[in-house]
Write a protein that holds these residues in place. Structure first.
Motif, PDB file in Angstrom:
ATOM      1  N   ASN A  69       0.812  -1.217   0.000  1.00 54.10           N
ATOM      2  CA  ASN A  69       0.000   0.000   0.000  1.00 54.10           C
ATOM      3  C   ASN A  69       0.846   1.268   0.000  1.00 54.10           C
ATOM      4  O   ASN A  69       0.407   2.317  -0.495  1.00 54.10           O
ATOM      5  CB  ASN A  69      -0.949   0.004   1.200  1.00 54.10           C
ATOM      6  N   LYS A  70       2.040   1.168   0.559  1.00 49.93           N
ATOM      7  CA  LYS A  70       2.910   2.339   0.561  1.00 49.93           C
ATOM      8  C   LYS A  70       3.417   2.640  -0.848  1.00 49.93           C
ATOM      9  O   LYS A  70       3.692   3.791  -1.181  1.00 49.93           O
ATOM     10  CB  LYS A  70       4.084   2.135   1.518  1.00 49.93           C
TER      11      LYS A  70
ATOM     12  N   SER B  10      -6.860   8.450  -6.985  1.00 51.95           N
ATOM     13  CA  SER B  10      -6.813   7.890  -5.630  1.00 51.95           C
ATOM     14  C   SER B  10      -5.829   6.734  -5.566  1.00 51.95           C
ATOM     15  O   SER B  10      -5.484   6.126  -6.587  1.00 51.95           O
ATOM     16  CB  SER B  10      -8.205   7.391  -5.225  1.00 51.95           C
ATOM     17  N   THR B  11      -5.363   6.445  -4.357  1.00 56.29           N
ATOM     18  CA  THR B  11      -4.483   5.288  -4.177  1.00 56.29           C
ATOM     19  C   THR B  11      -5.206   4.000  -4.533  1.00 56.29           C
ATOM     20  O   THR B  11      -4.587   3.043  -5.003  1.00 56.29           O
ATOM     21  CB  THR B  11      -3.986   5.214  -2.723  1.00 56.29           C
ATOM     22  N   GLU B  12      -6.528   3.963  -4.332  1.00 53.72           N
ATOM     23  CA  GLU B  12      -7.312   2.776  -4.677  1.00 53.72           C
ATOM     24  C   GLU B  12      -7.285   2.532  -6.184  1.00 53.72           C
ATOM     25  O   GLU B  12      -7.142   1.395  -6.649  1.00 53.72           O
ATOM     26  CB  GLU B  12      -8.756   2.945  -4.202  1.00 53.72           C
ATOM     27  N   GLU B  13      -7.393   3.601  -6.962  1.00 53.60           N
ATOM     28  CA  GLU B  13      -7.354   3.475  -8.421  1.00 53.60           C
ATOM     29  C   GLU B  13      -5.992   2.975  -8.881  1.00 53.60           C
ATOM     30  O   GLU B  13      -5.883   2.124  -9.765  1.00 53.60           O
ATOM     31  CB  GLU B  13      -7.659   4.831  -9.062  1.00 53.60           C
ATOM     32  N   ILE B  14      -4.943   3.490  -8.256  1.00 52.01           N
ATOM     33  CA  ILE B  14      -3.586   3.042  -8.585  1.00 52.01           C
ATOM     34  C   ILE B  14      -3.408   1.579  -8.224  1.00 52.01           C
ATOM     35  O   ILE B  14      -2.852   0.786  -8.987  1.00 52.01           O
ATOM     36  CB  ILE B  14      -2.545   3.920  -7.868  1.00 52.01           C
ATOM     37  N   ARG B  15      -3.903   1.204  -7.029  1.00 50.50           N
ATOM     38  CA  ARG B  15      -3.779  -0.191  -6.601  1.00 50.50           C
ATOM     39  C   ARG B  15      -4.472  -1.135  -7.575  1.00 50.50           C
ATOM     40  O   ARG B  15      -3.929  -2.172  -7.939  1.00 50.50           O
ATOM     41  CB  ARG B  15      -4.371  -0.363  -5.200  1.00 50.50           C
ATOM     42  N   GLN B  16      -5.679  -0.777  -7.994  1.00 51.29           N
ATOM     43  CA  GLN B  16      -6.425  -1.643  -8.904  1.00 51.29           C
ATOM     44  C   GLN B  16      -5.699  -1.814 -10.233  1.00 51.29           C
ATOM     45  O   GLN B  16      -5.594  -2.930 -10.752  1.00 51.29           O
ATOM     46  CB  GLN B  16      -7.830  -1.069  -9.133  1.00 51.29           C
ATOM     47  N   GLN B  17      -5.168  -0.720 -10.770  1.00 50.87           N
ATOM     48  CA  GLN B  17      -4.437  -0.819 -12.035  1.00 50.87           C
ATOM     49  C   GLN B  17      -3.130  -1.589 -11.855  1.00 50.87           C
ATOM     50  O   GLN B  17      -2.735  -2.366 -12.723  1.00 50.87           O
ATOM     51  CB  GLN B  17      -4.170   0.575 -12.600  1.00 50.87           C
TER      52      GLN B  17
ATOM     53  N   VAL C 187      -1.952  -3.059 -15.465  1.00 52.13           N
ATOM     54  CA  VAL C 187      -2.290  -2.157 -16.566  1.00 52.13           C
ATOM     55  C   VAL C 187      -1.940  -0.705 -16.240  1.00 52.13           C
ATOM     56  O   VAL C 187      -2.348   0.199 -16.982  1.00 52.13           O
ATOM     57  CB  VAL C 187      -3.800  -2.260 -16.931  1.00 52.13           C
ATOM     58  N   PHE C 188      -1.201  -0.463 -15.170  1.00 54.79           N
ATOM     59  CA  PHE C 188      -0.854   0.922 -14.855  1.00 54.79           C
ATOM     60  C   PHE C 188       0.065   1.459 -15.952  1.00 54.79           C
ATOM     61  O   PHE C 188       1.042   0.823 -16.340  1.00 54.79           O
ATOM     62  CB  PHE C 188      -0.146   1.022 -13.502  1.00 54.79           C
ATOM     63  N   GLY C 189      -0.252   2.665 -16.458  1.00 55.00           N
ATOM     64  CA  GLY C 189       0.497   3.233 -17.579  1.00 55.00           C
ATOM     65  C   GLY C 189      -0.131   2.908 -18.918  1.00 55.00           C
ATOM     66  O   GLY C 189       0.273   3.446 -19.948  1.00 55.00           O
TER      67      GLY C 189
END
Length: 266
Positions: A151-152, A175-182, A187-189
């Motif tokens: 999470n960090k 949000s951090t939640e959106e980043i975590r999900q991607q 699929v982040f990026g």
């Protein structure tokens, strides 16, 4: 808790559920024993135990709320009177490995990278004394929970994104939640995220996530070295450590640290 009682084999119970005690692990350190955090986890576990006989799948929400409200009025017993024992997650991890019949004699370290904490444990298995007891001796040298994990990575990534796109930290953007999900979907990026207060969606660069992973990875490495130093102090003989340590990496947050790194150097 209820499920574990139900699944006890009849050969052990004689058809009657015996008085049962529980060991429950929580992401707290050995030095947190007297802290408010430890007390909060102890209260949650105690309350869960109190209502465990009444909880059922698909039970009405109103009944669930009634149970929770009722148990909140019950005082937490003194530590020596509790039937549920709370132990640090790092120690519980060692206990789980210690029961494996495949573990060979030697020196081990488990680095369990989770969502909120990284639990690092150093311990030794030895056959000393097994001739009399039939059991391998387990010696724990050090066990610590460090507040750096998956999470960090998401929190650091968000901070870097806001800085990169000059977005206020108080903004409701990404949000951090959106980043975590991607991140978890890999699929982040590749998918856009909302990066501005005007709700404009942009395709983020993958570099902030990789950099955030590096920062948290380095923090975990410092925690590893700190715990290693404590463990070595228990048996400061180089011949007992050099080329003898087996490192086991585990945990649901492991990919968050290693996916964007060539390796996790320890």
């Amino acid at each position: 808790m209820r499920q574990s009682r139900v699944e006890l084999p009849e050969e052990l119970t004689g058809g009657r559920i015996p008085r049962t005690t529980y060991s429950v692990s929580a992401p707290v350190d050995l030095v947190d024993a007297g802290s408010g955090l430890n007390e909060a986890y102890a209260r949650v576990v105690f309350q869960a135990w109190r209502i465990s006989s009444s909880v059922e799948q698909a039970m009405p929400l109103t009944e669930a709320i009634r149970l929770v409200r009722a148990v909140q009025e019950v005082l937490l017993p003194a530590a020596e009177e509790r039937l549920v024992e709370l132990c640090p997650e790092s120690s519980a991890t060692v206990a789980a490995y210690a029961m494996s019949p495949e573990m060979e004699e030697g020196l081990y370290c488990i680095a369990d990278i989770g969502a909120w904490t990284t639990d690092i444990s150093f311990f030794r298995f030895t056959e000393i004394g097994s001739g009399e007891t039939g059991r391998t001796t387990k010696a724990i040298y050090a066990a610590r929970s460090h507040r750096a994990a998956a999470n960090k990575v998401d929190e650091q990534c968000r901070a870097l994104l806001l800085q990169l796109y000059a977005v206020s930290a108080n903004s409701s953007a990404v949000s951090t939640e959106e980043i975590r999900q991607q991140r978890e979907r890999g699929v982040f990026g590749e998918k856009p995220v909302v990066l501005e207060a005007a709700r404009n969606a942009r395709l983020p660069r993958p570099s902030p996530l990789a950099y955030a992973s590096d920062l948290v990875g380095e923090e975990i490495q410092r925690g590893f070295v700190e715990t290693l130093g404590e463990a070595y102090g228990k048996e400061g003989r180089e011949d007992r450590w050099k080329n003898q340590l087996t490192l086991l990496l585990s945990g649901g947050g492991l990919l968050a640290i290693t996916r964007n790194r060539r390796n996790l150097i320890i």
